[in-house]
Design an enzyme around this catalytic site. Structure first.
Site, PDB file in Angstrom:
ATOM      1  N   TYR A 187       0.839  -1.198   0.000  1.00 21.63           N
ATOM      2  CA  TYR A 187       0.000   0.000   0.000  1.00 21.63           C
ATOM      3  C   TYR A 187       0.877   1.252   0.000  1.00 21.63           C
ATOM      4  O   TYR A 187       1.553   1.555   0.994  1.00 21.63           O
ATOM      5  CB  TYR A 187      -0.962   0.006   1.204  1.00 21.63           C
ATOM      6  CG  TYR A 187      -1.884  -1.200   1.261  1.00 21.63           C
ATOM      7  CD1 TYR A 187      -2.105  -1.996   0.138  1.00 21.63           C
ATOM      8  CD2 TYR A 187      -2.533  -1.543   2.437  1.00 21.63           C
ATOM      9  CE1 TYR A 187      -2.938  -3.101   0.187  1.00 21.63           C
ATOM     10  CE2 TYR A 187      -3.379  -2.646   2.497  1.00 21.63           C
ATOM     11  CZ  TYR A 187      -3.561  -3.417   1.370  1.00 21.63           C
ATOM     12  OH  TYR A 187      -4.387  -4.514   1.428  1.00 21.63           O
ATOM     13  N   HIS A 233       0.471 -12.043   0.627  1.00 21.96           N
ATOM     14  CA  HIS A 233      -0.572 -11.182   0.032  1.00 21.96           C
ATOM     15  C   HIS A 233      -1.368 -11.893  -1.066  1.00 21.96           C
ATOM     16  O   HIS A 233      -2.563 -11.737  -1.172  1.00 21.96           O
ATOM     17  CB  HIS A 233       0.065  -9.905  -0.497  1.00 21.96           C
ATOM     18  CG  HIS A 233      -0.845  -8.731  -0.534  1.00 21.96           C
ATOM     19  ND1 HIS A 233      -0.437  -7.445  -0.322  1.00 21.96           N
ATOM     20  CD2 HIS A 233      -2.172  -8.621  -0.764  1.00 21.96           C
ATOM     21  CE1 HIS A 233      -1.456  -6.610  -0.427  1.00 21.96           C
ATOM     22  NE2 HIS A 233      -2.524  -7.303  -0.692  1.00 21.96           N
TER      23      HIS A 233
HETATM   24  N1  LIG Z   1      -5.640  -8.703   0.923  1.00 18.92           N
HETATM   25  C1  LIG Z   1      -5.923  -8.024  -0.171  1.00 18.92           C
HETATM   26  O1  LIG Z   1      -5.547  -8.417  -1.280  1.00 18.92           O
HETATM   27  C2  LIG Z   1      -6.732  -6.774  -0.057  1.00 18.92           C
HETATM   28  C3  LIG Z   1      -7.303  -6.201  -1.206  1.00 18.92           C
HETATM   29  C4  LIG Z   1      -8.066  -5.050  -1.052  1.00 18.92           C
HETATM   30  C5  LIG Z   1      -8.248  -4.504   0.207  1.00 18.92           C
HETATM   31  N2  LIG Z   1      -7.641  -5.056   1.306  1.00 18.92           N
HETATM   32  C6  LIG Z   1      -7.801  -4.468   2.656  1.00 18.92           C
HETATM   33  O2  LIG Z   1      -9.174  -4.299   2.925  1.00 18.92           O
HETATM   34  C7  LIG Z   1      -9.435  -2.947   3.232  1.00 18.92           C
HETATM   35  C8  LIG Z   1     -10.838  -2.575   2.810  1.00 18.92           C
HETATM   36  O3  LIG Z   1     -11.041  -2.799   1.435  1.00 18.92           O
HETATM   37  P1  LIG Z   1     -11.195  -1.589   0.388  1.00 18.92           P
HETATM   38  O4  LIG Z   1     -10.409  -0.432   0.878  1.00 18.92           O
HETATM   39  O5  LIG Z   1     -10.913  -2.173  -0.923  1.00 18.92           O
HETATM   40  O6  LIG Z   1     -12.743  -1.279   0.359  1.00 18.92           O
HETATM   41  P2  LIG Z   1     -13.909  -0.995   1.418  1.00 18.92           P
HETATM   42  O7  LIG Z   1     -13.423  -0.923   2.790  1.00 18.92           O
HETATM   43  O8  LIG Z   1     -14.983  -1.940   1.067  1.00 18.92           O
HETATM   44  O9  LIG Z   1     -14.362   0.449   0.919  1.00 18.92           O
HETATM   45  C9  LIG Z   1     -13.594   1.591   1.162  1.00 18.92           C
HETATM   46  C10 LIG Z   1     -14.337   2.785   0.586  1.00 18.92           C
HETATM   47  O10 LIG Z   1     -15.620   2.886   1.214  1.00 18.92           O
HETATM   48  C11 LIG Z   1     -15.796   4.192   1.733  1.00 18.92           C
HETATM   49  N3  LIG Z   1     -16.462   4.043   3.039  1.00 18.92           N
HETATM   50  C12 LIG Z   1     -16.065   3.254   4.077  1.00 18.92           C
HETATM   51  N4  LIG Z   1     -16.916   3.358   5.099  1.00 18.92           N
HETATM   52  C13 LIG Z   1     -17.876   4.233   4.711  1.00 18.92           C
HETATM   53  C14 LIG Z   1     -19.034   4.758   5.342  1.00 18.92           C
HETATM   54  N5  LIG Z   1     -19.370   4.409   6.590  1.00 18.92           N
HETATM   55  N6  LIG Z   1     -19.812   5.643   4.660  1.00 18.92           N
HETATM   56  C15 LIG Z   1     -19.483   6.010   3.384  1.00 18.92           C
HETATM   57  N7  LIG Z   1     -18.383   5.546   2.728  1.00 18.92           N
HETATM   58  C16 LIG Z   1     -17.590   4.660   3.402  1.00 18.92           C
HETATM   59  C17 LIG Z   1     -14.424   4.791   1.852  1.00 18.92           C
HETATM   60  O11 LIG Z   1     -14.471   6.157   1.600  1.00 18.92           O
HETATM   61  P3  LIG Z   1     -14.051   7.239   2.739  1.00 18.92           P
HETATM   62  O12 LIG Z   1     -12.610   7.016   3.024  1.00 18.92           O
HETATM   63  O13 LIG Z   1     -14.361   8.527   2.077  1.00 18.92           O
HETATM   64  O14 LIG Z   1     -14.929   6.949   3.924  1.00 18.92           O
HETATM   65  C18 LIG Z   1     -13.632   4.097   0.762  1.00 18.92           C
HETATM   66  O15 LIG Z   1     -13.743   4.797  -0.453  1.00 18.92           O
HETATM   67  C19 LIG Z   1      -8.319  -2.203   2.497  1.00 18.92           C
HETATM   68  O16 LIG Z   1      -8.189  -0.877   2.927  1.00 18.92           O
HETATM   69  C20 LIG Z   1      -7.154  -3.089   2.797  1.00 18.92           C
HETATM   70  O17 LIG Z   1      -6.681  -2.881   4.117  1.00 18.92           O
HETATM   71  C21 LIG Z   1      -6.926  -6.198   1.186  1.00 18.92           C
END
Ligand SMILES: NC(=O)c1ccc[n+]([C@@H]2O[C@H](COP(=O)([O-])OP(=O)(O)OC[C@H]3O[C@@H](n4cnc5c(N)ncnc54)[C@H](OP(=O)(O)O)[C@@H]3O)[C@@H](O)[C@H]2O)c1
Length: 281
Positions: A52, A110
């Site tokens: 990241y 990962h």
């Molecule tokens: N292992 C892997 O391969 C892998 C892959 C992808 C992700 N991840 C991990 O999983 C985490 C989460 O996944 P993600 O970041 O892809 O997606 P997510 O958590 O499903 O969505 C994040 C998005 O949702 C918005 N959001 C979150 N809570 C909200 C709320 N209460 N109201 C309105 N909008 C909201 C955020 O915007 P705002 O910031 O504006 O609130 C952001 O744009 C990542 O950050 C990472 O740590 C791991």
């Protein structure tokens, strides 16, 4: 409050994702505030990775956790696939330095790369024995990968698998989630709100989601998160850089969805009836 047990540690079932955090220095203080808001509200798990921002997210996490009792945190980081498993220790050392920590609680592979799996997990296990991580696990593994892993010597030491999972993306329920439950391997659900619902499922505008949200006086995001963790041993790690969103997200672990709620959500987003390719972001 929903909890998940990973490696004998009982953890609140909603943690903090950090992908795309730390990329822009002009919003650093807000991002730090968001992470601290989550920790102060009761979250314990922070999910990050060397990938990241090429280390920027880990550096941000390191700043955010300054002053917090390390024993009250559960830090997850991830190593990028590499053809040479022996380099894992150098990658972990660099992550620890950025995090300002002596150890991570969970170190994940990962995604599966070219190195023989046995070499990779042997090295991850060596990191555990050295105390640089308390446990190790995998990410983006499907059922075939998990079965292969499980059958390797020390493979059953895998502490968790982290995959994409949300109400609009339920493919892992067909076989993988059940497999993990039977084998005692918790699921860490990434993109639990569908990456701000950008993955095409339109969860936040769905009439049934809105109906359940109204019943609980909650936001659609909170209902989607409460759904993600309603099954045992699923930990969700939503990312948000907004302190008010963080407050909502962490509070979602106190929402109990009843049978009627679940039926409404199921009707709008049915469980898979056949094997689907693993969703990956
Ligand atoms: N292992 C892997 O391969 C892998 C892959 C992808 C992700 N991840 C991990 O999983 C985490 C989460 O996944 P993600 O970041 O892809 O997606 P997510 O958590 O499903 O969505 C994040 C998005 O949702 C918005 N959001 C979150 N809570 C909200 C709320 N209460 N109201 C309105 N909008 C909201 C955020 O915007 P705002 O910031 O504006 O609130 C952001 O744009 C990542 O950050 C990472 O740590 C791991």
């Amino acid at each position: 409050m929903k909890t998940v047990t990973i490696d004998h540690q009982v953890l609140p079932a909603i943690g903090i994702g950090t992908w795309h955090m730390g990329d822009d220095s002009t919003v650093e203080s807000q991002e730090i505030k968001a992470i601290r808001t989550g920790l102060n509200a009761g979250a314990k798990v922070i999910d990050t990775a060397e990938m990241y921002g090429s280390g920027a997210a880990e550096t941000l996490v390191g700043k955010a956790i300054q002053g917090y009792n390390r024993d009250h945190l559960y830090l997850i980081s991830k190593v990028l696939p590499n053809n040479i498993a022996k380099t894992i220790e150098a990658h972990l050392d660099a992550s620890l330095q950025r995090l300002g920590a002596d150890y991570v609680d969970l170190y994940l592979y990962h995604w599966r790369g070219g190195a023989p799996l046995i070499d990779t997990i042997t090295e991850l296990e060596r990191m555990r024995i050295k105390g640089k991580t308390k446990a190790w696990g995998v990410s983006n593994f499907d059922i075939d990968d998990m079965s292969e892993l499980w059958n390797l010597p020390i493979g059953s030491k895998v502490a968790a698998n982290e995959d994409l999972y949300n109400l609009g993306s339920r493919g892992i329920e067909y076989s993988l989630l059940g497999w993990q439950n039977r084998h005692g391997v918790p699921m860490i659900a990434y993109s639990p709100v569908g990456n701000a619902d950008s993955l095409g499922a339109n969860m936040t505008r769905n009439a049934n989601v809105l109906k359940v949200a109204a019943r609980h006086e909650a936001t659609p995001y909170q209902i989607i998160l409460a759904w993600a963790i309603h099954q045992p041993q699923v930990l969700a790690i939503p990312k948000t850089a907004q302190p008010d969103h963080m407050t909502d997200n962490v509070a979602a672990m106190n929402i109990d969805l009843n049978k009627e709620d679940l039926a409404l959500l199921n009707a709008a987003f049915p469980a898979p009836t056949q094997k689907q390719p693993l969703d990956i972001l």
